[in-house]
Design a protein around this motif. Structure first.
Motif, PDB file in Angstrom:
ATOM      1  N   ARG A 204       1.041  -1.148   0.047  1.00 38.67           N
ATOM      2  CA  ARG A 204      -0.025   0.039   0.005  1.00 38.67           C
ATOM      3  C   ARG A 204       0.997   1.253  -0.108  1.00 38.67           C
ATOM      4  O   ARG A 204       0.653   2.155  -0.919  1.00 38.67           O
ATOM      5  N   GLU A 205       1.578   1.090   0.960  1.00 38.43           N
ATOM      6  CA  GLU A 205       2.651   2.406   0.962  1.00 38.43           C
ATOM      7  C   GLU A 205       3.724   2.677  -0.365  1.00 38.43           C
ATOM      8  O   GLU A 205       3.855   3.659  -0.718  1.00 38.43           O
ATOM      9  N   LEU A 206       3.968   1.497  -1.013  1.00 38.45           N
ATOM     10  CA  LEU A 206       4.703   1.726  -2.115  1.00 38.45           C
ATOM     11  C   LEU A 206       3.758   2.282  -3.200  1.00 38.45           C
ATOM     12  O   LEU A 206       4.290   3.107  -4.021  1.00 38.45           O
ATOM     13  N   SER A 207       2.554   1.788  -3.265  1.00 42.63           N
ATOM     14  CA  SER A 207       1.835   2.371  -4.384  1.00 42.63           C
ATOM     15  C   SER A 207       1.337   3.760  -4.102  1.00 42.63           C
ATOM     16  O   SER A 207       1.078   4.264  -5.318  1.00 42.63           O
ATOM     17  N   GLU A 208       1.430   4.266  -3.018  1.00 45.84           N
ATOM     18  CA  GLU A 208       1.070   5.719  -2.930  1.00 45.84           C
ATOM     19  C   GLU A 208       2.350   6.538  -3.339  1.00 45.84           C
ATOM     20  O   GLU A 208       2.024   7.604  -3.596  1.00 45.84           O
ATOM     21  N   ARG A 209       3.486   5.972  -3.451  1.00 45.71           N
ATOM     22  CA  ARG A 209       4.637   6.612  -3.794  1.00 45.71           C
ATOM     23  C   ARG A 209       5.218   6.329  -5.070  1.00 45.71           C
ATOM     24  O   ARG A 209       5.754   7.143  -5.849  1.00 45.71           O
ATOM     25  N   ALA A 210       5.082   5.240  -5.749  1.00 46.81           N
ATOM     26  CA  ALA A 210       5.666   4.927  -7.049  1.00 46.81           C
ATOM     27  C   ALA A 210       4.406   4.382  -8.070  1.00 46.81           C
ATOM     28  O   ALA A 210       3.343   3.898  -7.395  1.00 46.81           O
ATOM     29  N   SER A 211       4.574   4.530  -9.389  1.00 47.03           N
ATOM     30  CA  SER A 211       3.727   4.197 -10.253  1.00 47.03           C
ATOM     31  C   SER A 211       3.855   2.693 -10.716  1.00 47.03           C
ATOM     32  O   SER A 211       3.041   1.863 -10.941  1.00 47.03           O
ATOM     33  N   LEU A 212       5.027   2.344 -10.697  1.00 47.60           N
ATOM     34  CA  LEU A 212       5.429   1.024 -10.910  1.00 47.60           C
ATOM     35  C   LEU A 212       6.692   0.255 -10.132  1.00 47.60           C
ATOM     36  O   LEU A 212       7.450   1.194  -9.909  1.00 47.60           O
TER      37      LEU A 212
END
Length: 143
Positions: A97-105
């Motif tokens: 979840r946190e990664l998806s909030e910061r990066a597109s892929l």
């Protein structure tokens, strides 16, 4: 840090124990079931240069991923936009979840024999934040 150092850190994190509590680490941050390492960061206060900074770190990401793919196999890009959209309706586990909030892929591997997943991504979602090249090592499979 150079590409060889990035790979060495990722290797080390694949075997480093996870802490019981979330907090800072020598590489970035760690918590139960995850390590998040900042492999590189580029700050530029000029919004007009933000895209150039993202491109620079994407090239570095690609170089890291090329070496990881030679070890663990080719992997298609993992679309974090869909993870972010799903987070509106369902519980997405940390750190995804946190990664998806910061990066597109991200590029993601299941590291055989370790019980861990490795993701490499560039934080390109928010032009007001510093751009970072991240490596995430987790025991949680991607959603």
């Amino acid at each position: 840090m150079n590409i060889a150092q990035h790979i060495a850190l990722i290797d080390e994190l694949c075997h480093r124990p996870f802490p019981a509590e979330h907090g800072p680490s020598d590489a970035g941050a760690s918590g139960p079931g995850r390590h998040v390492a900042v492999l590189d960061a580029a700050a530029d206060d000029d919004p007009a240069r933000w895209g150039e900074v993202v491109d620079q770190l994407e090239k570095e990401r690609d170089a890291v991923c090329e070496l990881l793919a030679s070890r663990w196999g080719d992997t298609p890009p993992y679309n974090l936009q869909t993870v972010l959209l799903r987070a509106e309706r369902e519980e997405i586990p940390v750190p995804w979840r946190e990664l998806s909030e910061r990066a597109s892929l991200a590029y993601v591997w299941d590291v055989e024999g370790t019980g861990r997943w490795v993701a490499v991504a560039v934080t390109d979602r928010d032009a007001t934040q510093d751009v970072r090249l991240l490596a995430v090592v987790t025991e949680t499979a991607p959603p």
